[in-house]
Design a protein around this motif. Sequence first.
Motif, short mmCIF file in Angstrom:
data_model
loop_
_atom_site.label_atom_id
_atom_site.label_comp_id
_atom_site.label_asym_id
_atom_site.label_seq_id
_atom_site.Cartn_x
_atom_site.Cartn_y
_atom_site.Cartn_z
N ILE A 67 5.51 11.78 0.47
CA ILE A 67 5.04 10.18 0.45
C ILE A 67 4.70 9.86 2.12
O ILE A 67 5.59 9.99 2.99
CB ILE A 67 6.35 9.45 -0.07
CG1 ILE A 67 6.93 9.84 -1.24
CG2 ILE A 67 6.20 7.90 0.10
CD1 ILE A 67 8.00 9.45 -1.76
N ALA A 68 3.46 9.69 2.25
CA ALA A 68 3.10 9.29 3.47
C ALA A 68 3.28 7.80 3.92
O ALA A 68 3.60 7.46 5.04
CB ALA A 68 1.48 9.56 3.66
N LEU A 69 3.01 7.02 2.69
CA LEU A 69 3.04 5.62 2.92
C LEU A 69 3.83 5.03 1.43
O LEU A 69 3.46 5.49 0.46
CB LEU A 69 1.93 4.63 3.24
CG LEU A 69 1.43 5.04 4.44
CD1 LEU A 69 -0.07 4.22 4.71
CD2 LEU A 69 2.33 4.58 5.66
N ASP A 70 4.60 3.93 1.52
CA ASP A 70 5.21 3.67 0.35
C ASP A 70 5.47 2.04 0.66
O ASP A 70 6.50 1.65 1.49
CB ASP A 70 6.42 4.27 0.15
CG ASP A 70 7.08 3.89 -1.15
OD1 ASP A 70 6.52 3.33 -1.96
OD2 ASP A 70 8.47 4.18 -1.31
N GLY A 71 4.65 1.04 0.02
CA GLY A 71 4.93 -0.19 0.04
C GLY A 71 4.67 -0.89 1.37
O GLY A 71 5.70 -1.89 1.71
N VAL A 73 0.84 -1.23 0.00
CA VAL A 73 -0.06 0.03 -0.01
C VAL A 73 0.97 1.33 -0.11
O VAL A 73 1.87 1.26 0.64
CB VAL A 73 -1.01 0.01 1.21
CG1 VAL A 73 -1.66 1.21 1.54
CG2 VAL A 73 -2.07 -0.92 0.96
N GLY A 74 0.63 2.19 -0.66
CA GLY A 74 1.11 3.52 -0.85
C GLY A 74 0.14 4.85 -0.90
O GLY A 74 -1.14 4.55 -1.38
N LYS A 75 0.46 5.73 -0.41
CA LYS A 75 -0.25 6.81 -0.34
C LYS A 75 0.63 8.27 -0.41
O LYS A 75 1.57 8.25 0.31
CB LYS A 75 -1.08 6.96 0.77
CG LYS A 75 -1.98 8.30 1.03
CD LYS A 75 -3.31 8.02 0.01
CE LYS A 75 -3.99 9.06 0.15
NZ LYS A 75 -5.28 9.40 -0.90
N PRO A 97 -6.12 4.25 -0.66
CA PRO A 97 -4.74 4.15 -0.98
C PRO A 97 -4.55 4.40 -2.53
O PRO A 97 -5.51 4.13 -3.40
CB PRO A 97 -4.28 2.58 -0.69
CG PRO A 97 -5.45 1.98 -0.80
CD PRO A 97 -6.50 2.74 -0.23
N ASP A 98 -3.30 5.14 -2.91
CA ASP A 98 -2.95 5.37 -4.35
C ASP A 98 -2.72 3.76 -4.99
O ASP A 98 -2.81 4.15 -6.03
CB ASP A 98 -2.17 6.32 -4.28
CG ASP A 98 -2.35 7.92 -3.82
OD1 ASP A 98 -3.82 8.20 -3.87
OD2 ASP A 98 -1.43 8.63 -3.26
N ARG A 99 -1.99 3.30 -4.40
CA ARG A 99 -1.58 1.80 -4.86
C ARG A 99 -1.54 0.82 -4.10
O ARG A 99 -1.74 1.05 -2.86
CB ARG A 99 -0.39 2.05 -5.37
CG ARG A 99 0.74 2.46 -4.62
CD ARG A 99 2.11 2.91 -5.29
NE ARG A 99 3.18 3.17 -4.49
CZ ARG A 99 3.17 4.64 -3.94
NH1 ARG A 99 2.17 5.43 -4.54
NH2 ARG A 99 4.34 5.03 -3.22
N GLY A 100 -1.50 -0.30 -4.31
CA GLY A 100 -1.67 -1.56 -3.57
C GLY A 100 -2.82 -2.03 -3.01
O GLY A 100 -4.17 -1.25 -3.82
N GLU A 101 -3.14 -3.01 -2.29
CA GLU A 101 -4.42 -3.30 -2.03
C GLU A 101 -5.05 -3.42 -0.45
O GLU A 101 -3.83 -3.80 0.34
CB GLU A 101 -4.58 -4.83 -2.54
CG GLU A 101 -4.70 -5.10 -4.06
CD GLU A 101 -5.00 -6.58 -4.49
OE1 GLU A 101 -5.94 -6.46 -5.19
OE2 GLU A 101 -4.43 -7.28 -4.11
N LEU A 102 -6.15 -3.51 -0.09
CA LEU A 102 -6.66 -3.66 1.02
C LEU A 102 -7.46 -4.68 0.95
O LEU A 102 -8.46 -4.67 0.25
CB LEU A 102 -7.24 -2.19 1.75
CG LEU A 102 -8.21 -2.55 3.10
CD1 LEU A 102 -6.98 -2.66 4.09
CD2 LEU A 102 -8.73 -1.32 3.49
N ARG A 146 8.03 4.21 5.24
CA ARG A 146 8.26 3.05 4.76
C ARG A 146 8.49 1.98 5.63
O ARG A 146 8.70 2.44 6.95
CB ARG A 146 9.73 3.33 4.02
CG ARG A 146 9.65 4.03 2.71
CD ARG A 146 10.88 4.43 2.03
NE ARG A 146 10.74 4.92 0.74
CZ ARG A 146 10.56 6.33 0.68
NH1 ARG A 146 10.39 7.24 1.65
NH2 ARG A 146 10.43 6.71 -0.72
N SER A 147 8.22 0.95 5.26
CA SER A 147 8.40 -0.37 6.24
C SER A 147 9.72 -0.51 6.67
O SER A 147 10.82 -0.82 5.74
CB SER A 147 7.74 -1.44 5.67
OG SER A 147 7.90 -2.63 6.47
#
Length: 260
Positions: A19-23, A11-13, A57-62, A223-224
Amino acid sequence: MTTPLLELRDVGKTFGNVIALDGISTSVRAGEVTCVLGDNGAGKSTLIKILSGVHRPDRGELLLDGSPVEWAAPREALDAGIATVYQDLAMIPLMAVWRNFFLGRELTKGWGPLRRFDSAQARRVTTQALGDMGIDIRDPDQPVGTLSGGERQSVAIARAVHFGARVLILDEPTSALGVRQAGVVLRYIAQARDRGVGVVFITHNPHHAFPVGDRFLLLGRGRSLGDFAKGEITQEEVTRLMAGGAELDQLTHELQRPPV
């Protein structure tokens, strides 16, 4: 392994150039606590808002029960059993405990123009629901504002469990509490877990997360830093990853007293 109740996959946002969240990937299973740890600015608040339907999310899946979902509004997430307890608890301090317990979900009796709030039943249900969680409130008629911080958190947790939460998201529930009150909240987190609820425990304190956590997602600047089961990492390693190992070593060296 059972299918996770809730799962994030890559998930990315972003917000403009930020970049708030990435991968970000992790999972939440029934009867387990997934701890999301990170310092200020790590992306914890954005993650909460994606899980609870505030942001998409802009990308990825929930995924919910293994199937992709896209919440159009927070109410959809709540109706699916995703309950979020924010730091402000969404309570009105001057209202009684039982009135806050049913805030927005009022019990009614009668019909038509005679339909009204069933306050007697609300008091009974509140007392029973709190008792089922082992929460001893002196008087359900007392204003919520007279409760301690830990008691208010426990009421919010019991409210979410009573109304059918399958996944309970807790936003920094121990951040403003003393040692004893934080312990009270951790006890009720464990009780929610033992009732089969999947818990997402957002915190910046490894000492609070490690005793109750089953999985640990560490975030740093969106980032994780890793997603670990409890047996794969120690509390000391969690602390070092959050602090930045080399930076922590440098700080320790700087703070040491010179030899006399």
